[in-house]
Structures are given as structure tokens and as C-alpha cells.
Design a protein around this motif. Structure first.
Motif, mmCIF file in Angstrom:
data_model
loop_
_atom_site.group_PDB
_atom_site.id
_atom_site.type_symbol
_atom_site.label_atom_id
_atom_site.label_comp_id
_atom_site.label_asym_id
_atom_site.label_seq_id
_atom_site.Cartn_x
_atom_site.Cartn_y
_atom_site.Cartn_z
ATOM 1 N N THR A 62 24.451 -54.020 20.186
ATOM 2 C CA THR A 62 24.007 -53.033 21.420
ATOM 3 C C THR A 62 24.962 -53.687 22.868
ATOM 4 O O THR A 62 24.843 -52.777 23.859
ATOM 5 C CB THR A 62 22.408 -53.487 21.549
ATOM 6 O OG1 THR A 62 21.829 -55.213 21.772
ATOM 7 C CG2 THR A 62 21.496 -53.226 20.758
ATOM 8 N N ARG A 63 25.657 -54.814 22.665
ATOM 9 C CA ARG A 63 26.371 -55.531 23.385
ATOM 10 C C ARG A 63 27.601 -55.456 23.004
ATOM 11 O O ARG A 63 28.115 -56.839 23.447
ATOM 12 C CB ARG A 63 25.467 -56.532 24.310
ATOM 13 C CG ARG A 63 24.266 -56.530 25.626
ATOM 14 C CD ARG A 63 23.559 -56.921 26.015
ATOM 15 N NE ARG A 63 24.214 -58.163 26.664
ATOM 16 C CZ ARG A 63 24.712 -59.258 26.641
ATOM 17 N NH1 ARG A 63 25.073 -59.639 25.223
ATOM 18 N NH2 ARG A 63 25.874 -59.673 27.623
ATOM 19 N N ALA A 64 28.184 -55.199 22.069
ATOM 20 C CA ALA A 64 29.484 -55.289 21.658
ATOM 21 C C ALA A 64 29.927 -56.821 21.153
ATOM 22 O O ALA A 64 30.806 -57.165 20.843
ATOM 23 C CB ALA A 64 30.482 -55.372 22.601
ATOM 24 N N GLY A 65 28.793 -57.088 20.645
ATOM 25 C CA GLY A 65 28.339 -58.326 20.031
ATOM 26 C C GLY A 65 28.752 -60.017 20.923
ATOM 27 O O GLY A 65 28.791 -60.840 20.412
ATOM 28 N N GLN A 66 28.523 -59.834 22.194
ATOM 29 C CA GLN A 66 28.453 -60.835 23.211
ATOM 30 C C GLN A 66 28.074 -61.827 22.712
ATOM 31 O O GLN A 66 27.094 -61.267 23.061
ATOM 32 C CB GLN A 66 28.922 -60.487 24.410
ATOM 33 C CG GLN A 66 29.032 -61.007 25.638
ATOM 34 C CD GLN A 66 28.300 -62.349 25.972
ATOM 35 O OE1 GLN A 66 27.772 -62.093 26.010
ATOM 36 N NE2 GLN A 66 28.645 -63.046 26.972
ATOM 37 N N PHE A 67 28.099 -62.854 22.588
ATOM 38 C CA PHE A 67 27.729 -64.378 22.906
ATOM 39 C C PHE A 67 27.794 -65.731 23.661
ATOM 40 O O PHE A 67 27.005 -66.650 23.886
ATOM 41 C CB PHE A 67 27.247 -64.947 21.557
ATOM 42 C CG PHE A 67 28.406 -64.948 21.127
ATOM 43 C CD1 PHE A 67 29.731 -64.518 20.072
ATOM 44 C CD2 PHE A 67 28.549 -66.531 20.801
ATOM 45 C CE1 PHE A 67 31.296 -65.388 19.474
ATOM 46 C CE2 PHE A 67 29.399 -66.683 19.883
ATOM 47 C CZ PHE A 67 31.143 -66.296 19.505
ATOM 48 N N CYS A 68 29.019 -65.372 24.333
ATOM 49 C CA CYS A 68 29.436 -66.958 24.910
ATOM 50 C C CYS A 68 31.020 -65.690 25.895
ATOM 51 O O CYS A 68 31.498 -64.548 25.462
ATOM 52 C CB CYS A 68 30.084 -67.932 24.073
ATOM 53 S SG CYS A 68 28.352 -68.888 23.643
ATOM 54 N N GLY A 69 31.451 -66.521 26.740
ATOM 55 C CA GLY A 69 32.286 -66.037 27.798
ATOM 56 C C GLY A 69 33.980 -66.843 26.701
ATOM 57 O O GLY A 69 33.923 -67.859 26.039
ATOM 58 N N GLY A 70 34.424 -67.112 27.532
ATOM 59 C CA GLY A 70 36.192 -67.524 27.235
ATOM 60 C C GLY A 70 36.731 -66.987 28.206
ATOM 61 O O GLY A 70 36.476 -66.679 29.346
ATOM 62 N N VAL A 71 37.861 -68.085 28.461
ATOM 63 C CA VAL A 71 38.774 -67.585 29.161
ATOM 64 C C VAL A 71 40.912 -68.067 28.811
ATOM 65 O O VAL A 71 40.790 -68.695 28.146
ATOM 66 C CB VAL A 71 38.863 -69.554 30.260
ATOM 67 C CG1 VAL A 71 39.075 -70.294 29.929
ATOM 68 C CG2 VAL A 71 40.204 -68.480 31.538
ATOM 69 N N ARG A 106 38.206 -55.668 29.257
ATOM 70 C CA ARG A 106 37.215 -54.754 29.334
ATOM 71 C C ARG A 106 35.549 -55.225 30.758
ATOM 72 O O ARG A 106 34.967 -55.922 30.130
ATOM 73 C CB ARG A 106 36.126 -54.650 27.869
ATOM 74 C CG ARG A 106 35.475 -53.573 28.247
ATOM 75 C CD ARG A 106 34.417 -53.382 26.734
ATOM 76 N NE ARG A 106 35.870 -53.473 25.560
ATOM 77 C CZ ARG A 106 36.309 -52.977 24.277
ATOM 78 N NH1 ARG A 106 35.050 -53.237 23.669
ATOM 79 N NH2 ARG A 106 37.013 -52.788 23.914
ATOM 80 N N THR A 107 35.724 -54.455 31.387
ATOM 81 C CA THR A 107 34.312 -54.759 32.469
ATOM 82 C C THR A 107 32.953 -54.178 31.629
ATOM 83 O O THR A 107 32.090 -55.214 31.592
ATOM 84 C CB THR A 107 34.750 -53.844 33.826
ATOM 85 O OG1 THR A 107 35.748 -54.160 34.092
ATOM 86 C CG2 THR A 107 33.307 -53.749 34.662
ATOM 87 N N ASN A 108 33.128 -53.902 31.522
ATOM 88 C CA ASN A 108 31.291 -52.924 30.599
ATOM 89 C C ASN A 108 31.634 -53.513 28.851
ATOM 90 O O ASN A 108 32.304 -52.923 28.866
ATOM 91 C CB ASN A 108 31.166 -51.351 30.613
ATOM 92 C CG ASN A 108 29.769 -50.764 30.581
ATOM 93 O OD1 ASN A 108 29.191 -51.763 29.446
ATOM 94 N ND2 ASN A 108 29.500 -49.611 31.390
ATOM 95 N N LEU A 109 30.653 -53.865 28.582
ATOM 96 C CA LEU A 109 30.733 -54.490 27.395
ATOM 97 C C LEU A 109 31.036 -52.898 26.614
ATOM 98 O O LEU A 109 31.717 -53.403 25.466
ATOM 99 C CB LEU A 109 29.868 -55.328 26.653
ATOM 100 C CG LEU A 109 29.930 -56.661 26.927
ATOM 101 C CD1 LEU A 109 28.696 -57.243 26.567
ATOM 102 C CD2 LEU A 109 31.553 -57.118 26.799
ATOM 103 N N LEU A 110 29.718 -51.583 26.264
ATOM 104 C CA LEU A 110 29.777 -50.746 26.074
ATOM 105 C C LEU A 110 30.861 -49.900 25.883
ATOM 106 O O LEU A 110 31.558 -48.417 25.808
ATOM 107 C CB LEU A 110 29.088 -49.856 25.689
ATOM 108 C CG LEU A 110 27.915 -51.244 25.147
ATOM 109 C CD1 LEU A 110 27.086 -50.586 25.495
ATOM 110 C CD2 LEU A 110 27.541 -51.613 24.064
ATOM 111 N N ALA A 111 31.984 -50.531 27.108
ATOM 112 C CA ALA A 111 32.886 -49.220 27.041
ATOM 113 C C ALA A 111 34.638 -49.194 25.994
ATOM 114 O O ALA A 111 34.536 -50.535 25.009
ATOM 115 C CB ALA A 111 33.763 -49.459 28.742
ATOM 116 N N ASP A 112 35.878 -48.211 26.506
ATOM 117 C CA ASP A 112 36.571 -48.668 25.714
ATOM 118 C C ASP A 112 37.636 -48.955 25.837
ATOM 119 O O ASP A 112 38.493 -48.967 24.801
ATOM 120 C CB ASP A 112 36.941 -47.101 25.110
ATOM 121 C CG ASP A 112 36.338 -46.276 23.957
ATOM 122 O OD1 ASP A 112 35.610 -47.400 22.790
ATOM 123 O OD2 ASP A 112 36.056 -45.178 23.518
#
Ligand code: 4AZ
Length: 286
Positions: A62-71, A106-112
Motif C-alpha cells: 500500500t506504500r510500496a513496502g516503505q519501512f525506513c529511510g536511507g541516504v 520518487r516523491t510519491n511512493l505510489l508513483a512510477d
């Protein structure tokens, strides 16, 4: 529970993602705070080093599997928090999470837009202490390079950007409300580097955790407000175009008197340089 470290923070996100059909009526709220985490939406082009860590297997789509950030610190190297790579968060060792990816550009997790890149290798800082939360970083090696423009420079020890009062920007797709409202759109918050004494006072030990100035960095706003939150972990804190921190822990989000605690990037550099130099011979040894 007031101390919001890795386990407490990420676990509800795991549950929410994997048990979507089951009402979580009995579950405690993620955070009892009513404080708004005062950030604002930004485009990833404004902070192109910010990446999302993703596993749809583990966290759902639902949020492209996002669970943490990185750099991104080189075209094929991403830093994140060590606590993002634990069994507690992933439900398995990272080398058993076969769809672990970095989402960049990618700004919006659900964008391409942007790229989804496989993680080829995961290394957790061998000095990471999950109980003390010291040394909270890991290194991901990517299967394909990012654009050169995505890479941010790490601020070395002694860089004036570590001075209290420095303005910095933290970015991520984490909770924007302190109550479990995970973003789909990238957000940023403006904070200041704070004196170590502020975090030492806020986190003297016990249930609130212990602030350790050697490996941690204190940032936020004294009066509360803008702050990183659950789901932002591992993401960047950048000042004057240089990376100074990785989102690590804190008590709640945006509370007056409880600043955000970040992994100190000069300490990351020190650890990486020491490891690259290899084991040192003791003086006088053969
Ligand atoms: C987290 O779990 C988290 N307000 C990060 C930062 C803070 C709290 C929680 C600090 O990602």
C-alpha cells in the motif's frame, strides 16, 4: 511506553502492513502525543539523496513496502539505521528478505518515477548496540548505480555544521502526525542542531534512553514542533549540503523537551575509515 526506539516504533507499522484485514482494536496507539510533527511536503529533487527502504513481502504494497529511510553516500552505497535491519523490524535477518530494495528519485511512493534498485549486500555496523542504540547505522550496497546528483557528502569531524544552532533539514516518508499517519508523499522538517546537554537532560538513562554524545547527535526545536518520527528512521539530516545525522530515536515526536536523536555521521565516518584500514597491529607486535 514513552521511549520510542526501534522495536516500539517500527513494530506497529509491521502489524499494520501485514494484518490489514484484522482490526487492531486492542492495540495501543503508536504514540499518545497530540503534537503535530510540523513538516511540509517537498519534491525529492529538493533532497535527492533521500531514499526509501522497501520490502513489499514484509510490509505490503500500500506504500510500496516503505519501512525506513536511507541516504545515498556514493552512487552504489546507501546508509540507513542499523535498527532498520534487525529481525525485530524485518521479521527475519536482512539476507533473508529477498525483495529488499532502495527506492530513489520518487516523491510519491505510489508513483512510477525514479528507480527501484535491488540491495546486493547488507552490512550492519559491528559496533551497533541495540540496547544502548549506539552506532545505529548499516551500509547497503546497491546492484545498480544511482545518478551522481543523488549523492550527498558526509560532514567530517570538526566540520562547523555540527555546531549547535546550525539549521538542518530532515526528510522522510514517516508518520506526519505522531499518531500513525504514514506519508505517501516525501516530507521535510526544519530543525536546529542542539547542544548535547539538551539531549543529555532529556535522555539521562532509564526508560527514556541514554544520550551518548560520541555516537549521537541532538536536533529539533527547543519548543517542540518539527521533528522526525516513526518510519523516518535511517533517513538524512542535512545541513549546508552535508550529511550530519541519520534519524535514530527519541521520545515521541515533536514534544517540547524531547529532541530527536540522530546517529552522528562523523562517528559513522570514523567507524568506516577504521574498518577500511583493517585490524591494527599492537605496538611492538611482530
Ligand atoms: C523512528 O522510529 C523515530 N522523534 C525516529 C525519530 C524519532 C522517533 C521515532 C524522534 O523512526
Amino acid at each position: 511506553m514513552r521511549r520510542t526506539v526501534a522495536r516500539a516504533l517500527i513494530r506497529p507499522l509491521v502489524l499494520a502492513a501485514t494484518l490489514t484485514a484484522i482490526p487492531l482494536t486492542g492495540a495501543a496507539p503508536v504514540a499518545a502525543d497530540s503534537v503535530v510533527v510540523g513538516g511540509f511536503p517537498i519534491d525529492v529533487s529538493q533532497a535527492p539523496w533521500t531514499v526509501a527502504l522497501s520490502s513489499r513481502d514484509r510490509f505490503g504494497g500500500t506504500r510500496a513496502g516503505q519501512f525506513c529511510g536511507g541516504v545515498a553516500i556514493t552512487r552504489t552505497t546507501v546508509l540507513t539505521a542499523a535498527h532498520c535491519l534487525t529481525d525485530d523490524v524485518l521479521g527475519a535477518p536482512p539476507n533473508r528478505v529477498h525483495d529488499l530494495k532502495v527506492i530513489a528519485g520518487r516523491t510519491n511512493l505510489l508513483a512510477d518515477e525514479g528507480q527501484e534498485i535491488d540491495v546486493q549486500e547488507v552490512r550492519v555496523n559491528p559496533h551497533y548496540d541495540p540496547d544502548a542504540n549506539t552506532g545505529d547505522f548499516g551500509v547497503l550496497t546497491l546492484a545498480e548505480p544511482l545518478p551522481r546528483s543523488s549523492v550527498v557528502t558526509m560532514a567530517p569531524e570538526g566540520d562547523p555544521v555540527y555546531t549547535p544552532g546550525t539549521k538542518a533539514l530532515v526528510t522522510g516518508w514517516g508518520d506526519t502526525s505522531g499518531g500513525g499517519a504514514y506519508a505517501r508523499h516525501l516530507h521535510a522538517a526544519r530543525v536546529h542542531v542542539l547542544a548535547d546537554s539538551r539531549c543529555a537532560r532529556a535522555y539521562p538513562g532509564g526508560p527514556e534512553g541514554t544520550y551518548r554524545p560520541g555516537s549521537m547527535l541532538c536536533a529539533g526545536e527547543v519548543e517542540g514542533g518539527p521533528d522526525a518520527c516513526q518510519g523516518d528512521s535511517g533517513g538524512p539530516l542535512v545541513a549546508s549540503g552535508r550529511l550530519i545525522g541519520l534519524v535514530s530515536w527519541g521520545s515521541g515526536c515533536g514534544r517540547p523537551g524531547n529532541p530527536g536523536v540522530y546517529t552522528r555521521v562523523s562517528d559513522v565516518l570514523h567507524t568506516l575509515e577504521t574498518a577500511a584500514a583493517g585490524p591494527q597491529k599492537a605496538p611492538g607486535s611482530a
